[in-house]
Design an enzyme around this catalytic site. Structure first.
Site, mmCIF file in Angstrom:
data_model
loop_
_atom_site.group_PDB
_atom_site.id
_atom_site.type_symbol
_atom_site.label_atom_id
_atom_site.label_comp_id
_atom_site.label_asym_id
_atom_site.label_seq_id
_atom_site.Cartn_x
_atom_site.Cartn_y
_atom_site.Cartn_z
ATOM 1 N N ARG A 1 0.883 -1.179 0.000
ATOM 2 C CA ARG A 1 0.000 0.000 0.000
ATOM 3 C C ARG A 1 0.915 1.222 0.000
ATOM 4 N NH1 ARG A 1 -5.321 1.319 3.533
ATOM 5 N NH2 ARG A 1 -6.098 -0.049 1.887
ATOM 6 N N HIS B 1 -7.319 0.797 -6.436
ATOM 7 C CA HIS B 1 -7.546 -0.074 -5.268
ATOM 8 C C HIS B 1 -8.223 -1.368 -5.775
ATOM 9 C CE1 HIS B 1 -7.810 -1.323 -1.260
ATOM 10 N NE2 HIS B 1 -8.673 -0.477 -0.755
ATOM 11 N N GLN C 1 -10.126 -3.948 -3.477
ATOM 12 C CA GLN C 1 -11.430 -3.514 -2.973
ATOM 13 C C GLN C 1 -12.519 -3.764 -4.017
ATOM 14 O OE1 GLN C 1 -12.163 -2.043 0.227
ATOM 15 N NE2 GLN C 1 -14.148 -2.727 -0.503
ATOM 16 N N ASP D 1 -17.146 7.115 -1.481
ATOM 17 C CA ASP D 1 -15.898 6.960 -0.728
ATOM 18 C C ASP D 1 -15.644 8.283 -0.007
ATOM 19 O OD1 ASP D 1 -13.399 6.072 0.156
ATOM 20 O OD2 ASP D 1 -12.441 6.166 -1.809
ATOM 21 N N CYS E 1 -16.271 1.459 0.558
ATOM 22 C CA CYS E 1 -15.090 0.640 0.871
ATOM 23 C C CYS E 1 -14.706 0.729 2.342
ATOM 24 C CB CYS E 1 -13.923 1.019 -0.026
ATOM 25 S SG CYS E 1 -13.375 2.729 0.149
ATOM 26 N N ARG F 1 -13.362 -8.913 1.600
ATOM 27 C CA ARG F 1 -11.936 -8.673 1.325
ATOM 28 C C ARG F 1 -11.127 -9.921 1.673
ATOM 29 N NH1 ARG F 1 -9.922 -3.430 1.313
ATOM 30 N NH2 ARG F 1 -7.982 -4.469 0.743
HETATM 31 N N1 NVA Z 1 -9.909 6.494 -1.390
HETATM 32 C C1 NVA Z 1 -9.545 6.091 -0.056
HETATM 33 C C2 NVA Z 1 -9.805 4.632 0.129
HETATM 34 C C3 NVA Z 1 -9.486 4.124 1.509
HETATM 35 C C4 NVA Z 1 -9.667 2.649 1.623
HETATM 36 C C5 NVA Z 1 -8.086 6.439 0.204
HETATM 37 O O1 NVA Z 1 -7.270 6.265 -0.705
HETATM 38 O O2 NVA Z 1 -7.770 6.895 1.304
HETATM 39 N N1 CP Z 2 -11.195 -0.345 2.418
HETATM 40 C C1 CP Z 2 -9.924 -0.394 2.856
HETATM 41 O O1 CP Z 2 -8.980 -0.607 2.091
HETATM 42 O O2 CP Z 2 -9.798 -0.232 4.195
HETATM 43 P P1 CP Z 2 -8.441 -0.019 5.015
HETATM 44 O O3 CP Z 2 -7.907 1.339 4.650
HETATM 45 O O4 CP Z 2 -8.868 -0.111 6.448
HETATM 46 O O5 CP Z 2 -7.469 -1.085 4.649
#
Ligand code: NVA
Ligand code: CP
Length: 313
Positions: free
Chosen positions: A106, A133, A136, A229, A269, A297
């Site tokens: 990540r 992502h 997800q 989101d 998500c 997930r």
């Molecule tokens: N769009 C959000 C998704 C978090 C799971 C982010 O990137 O923070």
């Molecule tokens: N939806 C998702 O990726 O959640 P986290 O940021 O908690 O991993």
């Protein structure tokens, strides 16, 4: 060596046929989990998880999933590894991938995960970047199939459907576009001005897979699934105040759900901010499947890890 590897860096890295396999396999893996039946194809395999941003769901689903499949996990963050002290990503990839069988990352820019993958001896999975992502959306599609389709013919229920995206033209939105392009549905996208999806960043050549609406209510009209989101994604916190103003009308509310199909589902998500991108009545209401979506997930990523390491079983 890296050419033969199955990396999962964006949704378009797999074919529709491979997704059909993964969804059916996810259903089997989920049913075994529910029955407390062992499913351990990854004994003696190790997953390295590298987090440069926070996580709850991604960490626990990959970590628990790997242990449940008989493997082990190493957890690294920017703060507790040399990644935070400017060791080149290429060097990190060469070293880490000599010691483990699989890597989940990540991070920020998509180019960073691509550089890691180009120097990795083992498959690399995208656990979220600024641009995408994919894990997800894998879970979201599986959740839709479970609720509205048939896991033995998983792609059938997706064809021709409408997904309404209300909010930021972000990593989730880009990944929805890739999924629509590959699997034959349409995304109705409504974002505030200045936060639009960018087709070239999303990496879709077919502009028919999405339609843009200035008004979020219109985007939800006749939708089979309404999804949103956070207004401010990780890494964009400095824009928080400007975004709060710009996104005020992009809150999924009961009026938006009322113009969607009567059996429309709501997904998010997570993490969610009630009163910002979604009303509490919607996310906690009868059309919301966010808890199934979060749980899934685990199941889809177990299928994915098995697939990138062992292929079709
Ligand atoms: N769009 C959000 C998704 C978090 C799971 C982010 O990137 O923070
Ligand atoms: N939806 C998702 O990726 O959640 P986290 O940021 O908690 O991993």
């Amino acid at each position: 060596m890296s050419q033969a590897l199955k990396h999962y860096l964006q949704f378009s890295d797999l074919t529709a046929d491979e997704y059909a396999y993964l969804f059916t396999r996810s259903a089997l893996i989920k049913s075994k989990f529910k029955a407390y039946e062992k499913h351990q194809p990854l004994i003696d395999r190790t997953l390295a998880m590298i987090f440069e941003k926070a996580s709850t769901r991604t960490r626990i689903s990959f970590e628990a999933g790997m242990y449940q499949m008989g493997g082990a996990v190493v957890h690294l963050t920017t703060g507790d590894s040399q990644l935070g002290r400017a060791e080149p990503i290429e060097d990190s990839a060469k070293v880490i991938s000599r010691m483990v069988d699989l890597v989940m990352i990540r991070t920020y820019e998509q180019t960073k995960i691509e550089r890691f993958a180009a120097n990795s001896r083992v498959p690399v999975i995208n656990g979220l970047t600024n641009e995408f992502h994919p894990c997800q959306i894998l879970a979201d599609l599986f959740t839709f199939i479970e609720h509205r389709g048939d896991v033995t013919r998983p792609l059938d229920c997706l064809k021709g459907k409408v997904v309404a995206w209300v909010g930021d033209g972000n990593n989730m939105a880009n990944t929805w576009l890739q999924a629509a392009d590959l699997l034959g549905f349409t995304v109705h996208v409504s974002t505030p001005s200045g936060y639009e999806v960018n087709q070239s960043v999303a990496g879709v050549s077919n502009s028919h897979c999405f339609k843009v609406f200035a008004d979020p209510l219109q985007a939800c009209q006749g939708a089979d699934l309404v999804t949103t989101d956070v207004w401010t994604s990780m890494g964009y916190e400095a824009e928080n105040e400007a975004r709060r103003k710009a996104f005020a009308a992009w809150c999924v509310d009961e009026a938006m759900m009322a113009v969607a199909k009567p059996d429309a589902l709501f997904m998010h998500c997570l993490p969610a901010h009630r009163g910002e991108e979604v009303q509490a009545e919607v996310i906690d209401g009868p059309q919301s499947v966010v808890w199934d979506e979060a749980e899934n997930r685990l199941h889809v990523q177990k299928a994915l890890m098995e697939f990138v390491l062992l292929g079709r079983l």
